[in-house]
Design a protein around this motif. Sequence first.
Motif, mmCIF file in Angstrom:
data_model
loop_
_atom_site.group_PDB
_atom_site.id
_atom_site.type_symbol
_atom_site.label_atom_id
_atom_site.label_comp_id
_atom_site.label_asym_id
_atom_site.label_seq_id
_atom_site.Cartn_x
_atom_site.Cartn_y
_atom_site.Cartn_z
ATOM 1 N N LEU A 1 29.019 36.898 28.181
ATOM 2 C CA LEU A 1 27.659 37.171 28.669
ATOM 3 C C LEU A 1 27.386 36.438 29.976
ATOM 4 O O LEU A 1 26.807 37.000 30.912
ATOM 5 C CB LEU A 1 26.640 36.764 27.610
ATOM 6 N N GLY A 2 27.824 35.183 30.056
ATOM 7 C CA GLY A 2 27.609 34.422 31.284
ATOM 8 C C GLY A 2 28.373 34.995 32.464
ATOM 9 O O GLY A 2 27.832 35.129 33.575
ATOM 10 N N ALA A 3 29.642 35.346 32.241
ATOM 11 C CA ALA A 3 30.455 35.922 33.315
ATOM 12 C C ALA A 3 29.899 37.267 33.764
ATOM 13 O O ALA A 3 29.901 37.590 34.958
ATOM 14 C CB ALA A 3 31.902 36.076 32.844
ATOM 15 N N SER A 4 29.401 38.051 32.823
ATOM 16 C CA SER A 4 28.823 39.358 33.161
ATOM 17 C C SER A 4 27.593 39.198 34.037
ATOM 18 O O SER A 4 27.385 39.959 34.992
ATOM 19 C CB SER A 4 28.474 40.123 31.879
ATOM 20 N N LEU A 5 26.752 38.204 33.713
ATOM 21 C CA LEU A 5 25.555 37.963 34.522
ATOM 22 C C LEU A 5 25.930 37.556 35.942
ATOM 23 O O LEU A 5 25.349 38.052 36.922
ATOM 24 C CB LEU A 5 24.700 36.874 33.873
ATOM 25 N N LEU A 6 26.903 36.672 36.077
ATOM 26 C CA LEU A 6 27.348 36.260 37.405
ATOM 27 C C LEU A 6 27.894 37.448 38.190
ATOM 28 O O LEU A 6 27.612 37.603 39.388
ATOM 29 C CB LEU A 6 28.418 35.177 37.282
ATOM 30 N N TYR A 7 28.673 38.285 37.525
ATOM 31 C CA TYR A 7 29.255 39.453 38.183
ATOM 32 C C TYR A 7 28.167 40.430 38.623
ATOM 33 O O TYR A 7 28.259 41.051 39.687
ATOM 34 C CB TYR A 7 30.229 40.125 37.231
ATOM 35 N N ALA B 1 28.133 34.272 47.775
ATOM 36 C CA ALA B 1 29.240 33.848 46.916
ATOM 37 C C ALA B 1 29.332 34.652 45.626
ATOM 38 O O ALA B 1 30.276 34.454 44.844
ATOM 39 C CB ALA B 1 29.103 32.370 46.579
ATOM 40 N N ALA B 2 28.390 35.572 45.391
ATOM 41 C CA ALA B 2 28.338 36.277 44.107
ATOM 42 C C ALA B 2 29.597 37.081 43.845
ATOM 43 O O ALA B 2 30.084 37.134 42.701
ATOM 44 C CB ALA B 2 27.109 37.183 44.058
ATOM 45 N N GLY B 3 30.134 37.736 44.878
ATOM 46 C CA GLY B 3 31.322 38.557 44.678
ATOM 47 C C GLY B 3 32.507 37.741 44.211
ATOM 48 O O GLY B 3 33.159 38.073 43.211
ATOM 49 N N LEU B 4 32.789 36.648 44.910
ATOM 50 C CA LEU B 4 33.933 35.807 44.557
ATOM 51 C C LEU B 4 33.713 35.098 43.231
ATOM 52 O O LEU B 4 34.577 35.140 42.339
ATOM 53 C CB LEU B 4 34.183 34.783 45.660
ATOM 54 N N VAL B 5 32.548 34.466 43.079
ATOM 55 C CA VAL B 5 32.275 33.710 41.855
ATOM 56 C C VAL B 5 32.192 34.644 40.644
ATOM 57 O O VAL B 5 32.791 34.385 39.589
ATOM 58 C CB VAL B 5 30.970 32.910 42.000
ATOM 59 N N GLY B 6 31.465 35.744 40.794
ATOM 60 C CA GLY B 6 31.278 36.661 39.676
ATOM 61 C C GLY B 6 32.557 37.344 39.240
ATOM 62 O O GLY B 6 32.871 37.397 38.050
ATOM 63 N N SER B 7 33.306 37.888 40.197
ATOM 64 C CA SER B 7 34.539 38.590 39.836
ATOM 65 C C SER B 7 35.579 37.633 39.264
ATOM 66 O O SER B 7 36.310 37.985 38.331
ATOM 67 C CB SER B 7 35.107 39.336 41.043
ATOM 68 N N THR B 8 35.642 36.403 39.807
ATOM 69 C CA THR B 8 36.587 35.423 39.286
ATOM 70 C C THR B 8 36.224 35.014 37.866
ATOM 71 O O THR B 8 37.089 34.952 36.976
ATOM 72 C CB THR B 8 36.630 34.177 40.191
ATOM 73 N N ALA B 9 34.942 34.737 37.633
ATOM 74 C CA ALA B 9 34.501 34.361 36.292
ATOM 75 C C ALA B 9 34.751 35.481 35.295
ATOM 76 O O ALA B 9 35.219 35.246 34.168
ATOM 77 C CB ALA B 9 33.015 33.994 36.316
ATOM 78 N N TRP B 10 34.465 36.710 35.713
ATOM 79 C CA TRP B 10 34.667 37.854 34.819
ATOM 80 C C TRP B 10 36.151 38.053 34.515
ATOM 81 O O TRP B 10 36.525 38.284 33.365
ATOM 82 C CB TRP B 10 34.066 39.106 35.448
#
Length: 238
Positions: free
Chosen positions: A179-185, A205-214
């Motif tokens: 759920l957290g990774a999805s929100l960031l992505y 930074a959302a693209g890098l942080v979100g896609s990496t976390a996901w």
Amino acid sequence: MDLRPVTGLLLMGAPLAFAVATTALSSTFDWPDILREPAAVVLAAADSGGTALVWTWFATAWTYALLGVPLLLLPAALGRRDDPALRAATTVGAASVLLSLVGFLRWVFVVPPLAHTWAAGDPVVRAATEAAWTAQHQFGGALLGEHLGQVLVIVWSVTVSVVLLRSRLLPAWIGWAGLGASLLYLLNQGDVLATAVPGFPVWDAAGLVGSTAWGLWVVALGVTLRFAPKRERRTMAA
């Protein structure tokens, strides 16, 4: 047939293979930053990249498409083939992979001819080619790949995470992490929407942080599924 080991291995391997391909793409083509550059900059870089760049995009596209296999196997691997929410999520997830694949393969079949035409053309031809580039980039890239592809795969990961939390088939942390990774992505959609709505709020930074976390969550899901303790394996088998 026990699908848990192979599904887990594929969930681990697909994001890692994609990461290798995108690392090569970033080092040779300044991806993804170049996607927001003017058409002339992108077309010049695409033309100078030559055949090697086309094959790099080909590898990027199909390594991402590998995710579709464990995505389709996951309901059976969890022992929940008849779960309506998981079945719907699987359909949505498969559609997202297909849309993203189309977005990536533009760079193999659509962009190179445009780049060659632009490089060899006079100012009039270049202006027309830049307009054609922008149209296909917004449709195939921003709309299909970056918006629909990403939003639908986020719907998949959120649904899988909720199912895991409710069913307790795997440790609760994997559901909360999903759920957290999805929100960031999802925050990366600001950058996508800004291509159509000037001034839309963007977190760079959302693209890098979100896609990496996901991607790390998908790998963690694969590891957890592959090495699930015996109690969880018996529950899934039942």
